[in-house]
Structure formats: C-alpha cells, structure tokens
Design an enzyme around this catalytic site. Structure first.
Site, PDB file in Angstrom:
ATOM      1  N   ASP A 101      -5.703  11.168  -3.409  1.00  0.00           N
ATOM      2  CA  ASP A 101      -5.150  11.717  -2.164  1.00  0.00           C
ATOM      3  C   ASP A 101      -3.682  12.028  -2.397  1.00  0.00           C
ATOM      4  O   ASP A 101      -2.880  11.128  -2.653  1.00  0.00           O
ATOM      5  CB  ASP A 101      -5.311  10.696  -1.034  1.00  0.00           C
ATOM      6  CG  ASP A 101      -4.902  11.254   0.330  1.00  0.00           C
ATOM      7  OD1 ASP A 101      -4.441  12.417   0.396  1.00  0.00           O
ATOM      8  OD2 ASP A 101      -5.054  10.518   1.329  1.00  0.00           O
ATOM      9  N   LYS A 135     -10.117   5.137  -4.291  1.00  0.00           N
ATOM     10  CA  LYS A 135      -9.186   6.223  -3.980  1.00  0.00           C
ATOM     11  C   LYS A 135      -7.799   5.809  -4.460  1.00  0.00           C
ATOM     12  O   LYS A 135      -7.360   4.684  -4.226  1.00  0.00           O
ATOM     13  CB  LYS A 135      -9.185   6.435  -2.467  1.00  0.00           C
ATOM     14  CG  LYS A 135      -8.103   7.333  -1.919  1.00  0.00           C
ATOM     15  CD  LYS A 135      -8.523   7.833  -0.552  1.00  0.00           C
ATOM     16  CE  LYS A 135      -7.353   8.097   0.369  1.00  0.00           C
ATOM     17  NZ  LYS A 135      -7.792   8.684   1.654  1.00  0.00           N
ATOM     18  N   ASP A 141      -7.489  16.665   5.106  1.00  0.00           N
ATOM     19  CA  ASP A 141      -7.149  15.537   5.979  1.00  0.00           C
ATOM     20  C   ASP A 141      -6.015  15.970   6.918  1.00  0.00           C
ATOM     21  O   ASP A 141      -6.245  16.251   8.096  1.00  0.00           O
ATOM     22  CB  ASP A 141      -6.780  14.314   5.150  1.00  0.00           C
ATOM     23  CG  ASP A 141      -6.548  13.070   6.001  1.00  0.00           C
ATOM     24  OD1 ASP A 141      -6.795  13.135   7.225  1.00  0.00           O
ATOM     25  OD2 ASP A 141      -6.116  12.029   5.472  1.00  0.00           O
ATOM     26  N   HIS A 194       0.869  -1.181   0.000  1.00  0.00           N
ATOM     27  CA  HIS A 194       0.000   0.000   0.000  1.00  0.00           C
ATOM     28  C   HIS A 194       0.897   1.219   0.000  1.00  0.00           C
ATOM     29  O   HIS A 194       1.748   1.363   0.869  1.00  0.00           O
ATOM     30  CB  HIS A 194      -0.900  -0.018   1.234  1.00  0.00           C
ATOM     31  CG  HIS A 194      -1.914   1.090   1.260  1.00  0.00           C
ATOM     32  ND1 HIS A 194      -2.908   1.210   0.306  1.00  0.00           N
ATOM     33  CD2 HIS A 194      -2.086   2.129   2.108  1.00  0.00           C
ATOM     34  CE1 HIS A 194      -3.657   2.268   0.582  1.00  0.00           C
ATOM     35  NE2 HIS A 194      -3.168   2.848   1.667  1.00  0.00           N
ATOM     36  N   LYS A 213     -11.170  11.367  11.451  1.00  0.00           N
ATOM     37  CA  LYS A 213     -10.557  10.076  11.766  1.00  0.00           C
ATOM     38  C   LYS A 213     -10.494   9.946  13.276  1.00  0.00           C
ATOM     39  O   LYS A 213     -10.175  10.924  13.960  1.00  0.00           O
ATOM     40  CB  LYS A 213      -9.132   9.981  11.206  1.00  0.00           C
ATOM     41  CG  LYS A 213      -9.046   9.879   9.689  1.00  0.00           C
ATOM     42  CD  LYS A 213      -7.601   9.840   9.229  1.00  0.00           C
ATOM     43  CE  LYS A 213      -7.533   9.714   7.713  1.00  0.00           C
ATOM     44  NZ  LYS A 213      -6.156   9.877   7.215  1.00  0.00           N
ATOM     45  N   LYS A 265      -3.755   6.884  -4.384  1.00  0.00           N
ATOM     46  CA  LYS A 265      -2.739   7.715  -3.756  1.00  0.00           C
ATOM     47  C   LYS A 265      -1.871   8.340  -4.845  1.00  0.00           C
ATOM     48  O   LYS A 265      -1.525   7.681  -5.826  1.00  0.00           O
ATOM     49  CB  LYS A 265      -1.869   6.862  -2.831  1.00  0.00           C
ATOM     50  CG  LYS A 265      -2.601   6.373  -1.585  1.00  0.00           C
ATOM     51  CD  LYS A 265      -2.826   7.513  -0.607  1.00  0.00           C
ATOM     52  CE  LYS A 265      -3.269   6.982   0.761  1.00  0.00           C
ATOM     53  NZ  LYS A 265      -3.542   8.098   1.691  1.00  0.00           N
ATOM     54  N   GLU A 273      -8.007  15.055  -2.354  1.00  0.00           N
ATOM     55  CA  GLU A 273      -7.745  15.083  -0.921  1.00  0.00           C
ATOM     56  C   GLU A 273      -6.365  15.681  -0.650  1.00  0.00           C
ATOM     57  O   GLU A 273      -5.361  15.248  -1.222  1.00  0.00           O
ATOM     58  CB  GLU A 273      -7.831  13.654  -0.353  1.00  0.00           C
ATOM     59  CG  GLU A 273      -7.620  13.577   1.151  1.00  0.00           C
ATOM     60  CD  GLU A 273      -7.930  12.179   1.698  1.00  0.00           C
ATOM     61  OE1 GLU A 273      -8.655  11.415   1.025  1.00  0.00           O
ATOM     62  OE2 GLU A 273      -7.441  11.853   2.784  1.00  0.00           O
ATOM     63  N   GLU A 314     -13.898   5.485   4.151  1.00  0.00           N
ATOM     64  CA  GLU A 314     -12.847   4.649   3.549  1.00  0.00           C
ATOM     65  C   GLU A 314     -12.363   3.634   4.591  1.00  0.00           C
ATOM     66  O   GLU A 314     -11.183   3.313   4.644  1.00  0.00           O
ATOM     67  CB  GLU A 314     -11.680   5.519   3.075  1.00  0.00           C
ATOM     68  CG  GLU A 314     -11.126   6.386   4.200  1.00  0.00           C
ATOM     69  CD  GLU A 314      -9.813   7.083   3.888  1.00  0.00           C
ATOM     70  OE1 GLU A 314      -9.391   7.106   2.726  1.00  0.00           O
ATOM     71  OE2 GLU A 314      -9.220   7.607   4.851  1.00  0.00           O
TER      72      GLU A 314
HETATM   73 MN    MN Z   1      -5.566  11.241   3.494  1.00  0.00          MN
END
Ligand code: MN
Length: 373
Positions: A198, A167, A249, A22, A273, A169, A224, A327
């Site tokens: 993001d 999403k 974020d 990831h 979060k 990255k 994001e 998410e």
């Molecule tokens: Mn983020």
C-alpha cells in the site's frame, strides 16, 4: 413492536496503545484514538458506535476531536426523537446539516444498527440481508522494521496458521530502498505467502511507472493506491499496464467515486471501508456498483477496536460483492480493547459475531481506563 425512539447520544474519546509502531507513508503511530458513541432509546436499549481515523486527520481530513464535536453539536440533535430503524432517513437528515464528515456519520449509523439489532434480538447482518459468508479472510499488516525482522514476524504467523497474506506499507523511504526492502521480504517468504503493498498515494505516475513493474516481477500480488486519489487517469493507465491488480483506496470515498472508477476502469479492486464511505449502508451501495461492473471489493480497515471491526465483519460477510478478502485486523494491532470479549481470529479468518446487534458488549472499566481526560 416497541417504538424505538432515540433519546440521547453521548460520545467519548479513547486512546489505546498499539502492540508495535504502525507506519503509514506520512507518519508512524504507537497508539490509536477512537470516538465511542453510546446511543440510548426511550425504552432503554443501548447502541454502540465507533469512529476512528487511521493515525490522524492526514487520511480523510476528519480527526477524533472534530468527529466528537460534529456528533455532539450537529448530528445528534437531528437523530434524537427518530426511530432507530429509519437508517436511510436519518442518514439523509445528517447530510442536510453537515456535508461530508463520513466518519462521524458512520459512527452514528453504527449505533443505530446496534440498537436496532439488540431491540429485535438479531445480529446486524440479519438487518443487512443475512450472511453471504460465515467468515472473511484477514490480511495482516507487517511493520516498518527492516526486512529480516518483518520476515521473521511473517514466518511466525505463517507457522502458527494465523495469516496467509500480508500487507506492507510503502512510501516512507526513497523508492529504490523501499522496493528493495519489500522484495527482500517477498523473496524470503517465497510462495508460502501473498504479499500486497500500500503506497497511500506516495508516488507520482512517473515513479509508479518506473517501480511498479519491478514489484510485479518480484512476486508482489497487489498494489494499493500508488498515486494520489484524484488521479483516476493515472490509476487507469497503471491498472492497464500491470497484470497484478491495482486497488483503489484513497480514490474511493463515495458512491459517486465508485461509479467513476468502475466506468473509467481506474482500478481492478475497490477497498471499501465503513468510515470513509459513511457507514454500512454506503458500503453495500458501493459493493453493488462494483459488483454490477464486475469489480471485486476488499474489506478495508481504519484500525477499529472490536466494536467497529464487528460492524465491518457484519457488512463484509453479508455482501456478496466483498469477495476479495479483508484487512480487518484492528483488534490484533491494538494492545487492548474496550469490549468484554474481543473478537477472535482463527486460521487467517474472522468469523462474524452471532450475538444481537453488533454482538459485542462494552467493557465500562476499559472504557474508563482509556478515556481521554
Ligand atoms: Mn490503504
């Protein structure tokens, strides 16, 4: 009602592999580390908490190692001897012995809510005002592989009805190649899926000005945190310039940040979060600030196991303000879990657990298997 005095809090660190690498803008992970706290009351009720930092200390400054020391040495002594139901008072007590450290505090708070719910025989969402929604949509995070491979993964999930939004990255490659890769995925998937990106603060304002309109024209649905968290002025200018939403974020780490972002029109959506904000109570406060300003919240993840993901599901499903989906895919990205029955996803959604407390039971054999020596 029985008294529910906290007698002890014990912590362990576990390392769990991910199903595939990831990638974030700064690093790629093939496992995730978690602190698991087990709180015990004098009457023998147990509450479980989890703390996790996505990939390591780069995101918020805390690490699983620092969280364990913070809880064991500084936070737990302020909590032992108190009633688990007095959450706000215990949070204030933890703030008096340690500034910041929101991930460590969220872990302790989660264990308090779990013990409280178990002792009273009610799910945590009942302690947070009851369910506003029964389930929450879950966006899936696509990998860092090339466009064709990522598209194949998304098409498989779409065909299986498992997720409708994705999403990606960005920020690990040069802007031009990065944008080309994302737009190739968006073109291939067409109207069948929603694609969000993001940046994790990777760009400066000039780079964002140059490339975000290209992403918008290419059919991307949400951007994001393109620029550093502190740069609310740039976030406001970019939000104004784009017709697609810009989500904060890294800019949002406290209730005070929420007030500043909302009053300065520095984002169209807030990513709440549990860990970065310091717990379930803090999520509710930020969501209330955002709701009052007419700004929707998205339920973010720090890539938790089923323990932390259950906690997130309880608060995101209890709070009307978390209206922009979520998410909370953590258990799906992890190759294994530490509970007896991991959370189950269906139709692109996660249904909130209905059992007492967080509604998940620790699997002690799994905990031992993944526990760091
Ligand atoms: Mn983020």
């Amino acid at each position: 009602m029985e008294s529910l005095t906290v007698e002890s809090i014990d912590t362990v660190i576990v390392d769990i592999p991910t199903v595939r690498p990831h990638r974030f803008s700064t690093l790629s992970i093939d496992h995730q580390s978690h602190v698991i706290a087990r709180l015990r009351t004098a009457q023998g009720v147990e509450g479980i908490g989890e703390a996790v930092v996505p990939g390591g200390p780069w995101w918020g400054g805390e690490s699983v190692e620092s969280i364990k020391v913070m809880i064991d040495t500084y936070l737990a002594p302020t909590v032992v001897g108190q009633e688990v139901t007095r959450v706000e008072r215990i949070l204030a007590g933890m703030d008096r012995v340690a500034a910041r450290n929101s991930y460590a505090k969220a872990c302790v708070e989660m264990a308090l809510y779990d013990a409280w719910g178990r002792a009273w025989g009610v799910p945590v969402h009942q302690l947070l005002g009851g369910l506003y929604r029964d389930a929450i949509p879950v966006t899936w995070a696509l990998g860092a592989e090339d466009a064709a491979e990522v598209t194949a993964e998304a098409e498989e999930l779409l065909a299986a009805g498992r997720h409708q939004s994705f999403k990606l990255k960005m920020g690990a490659a040069a802007p031009k190649q990065d944008v080309e890769r994302v737009l190739a995925v968006a073109r291939a998937l067409g109207e069948s899926a929603s694609i969000r990106v993001d940046l994790n603060t990777a760009w400066d304002e000039l780079t964002a000005q140059r490339w975000l309109p290209v992403l918008e024209d290419g059919g991307i649905d949400l951007i994001e945190q393109p620029v550093p968290g502190w740069n609310l002025a740039a976030m406001a200018r970019l939000s104004q310039r784009l017709t697609i939403p810009v989500m904060a974020d890294e800019s949002l780490r406290s209730t005070h940040d929420a007030v500043e972002i909302c009053s300065g029109n520095a984002a169209d959506v807030l990513s709440v979060k549990v860990h970065k904000l310091g717990g379930l109570a803090a999520v509710r406060k930020v969501a209330a600030i955002a709701e009052a300003a007419g700004v929707p919240c998205h339920g973010g993840t720090s890539i938790e196991t089923s323990v932390g993901t259950a906690a997130a599901a309880h608060v995101y499903c209890a709070d009307p303000g978390v209206s922009y989906g979520s998410e909370i895919f953590g258990p799906l990205l992890l190759a294994d879990d530490i509970v007896e029955e991991p959370l189950s996803y269906a139709g692109g959604e996660l249904a909130v657990p209905r059992g007492a407390g967080l509604g998940v039971q620790l699997d002690l054999a799994k905990l031992a298997k993944f526990q760091r020596e």
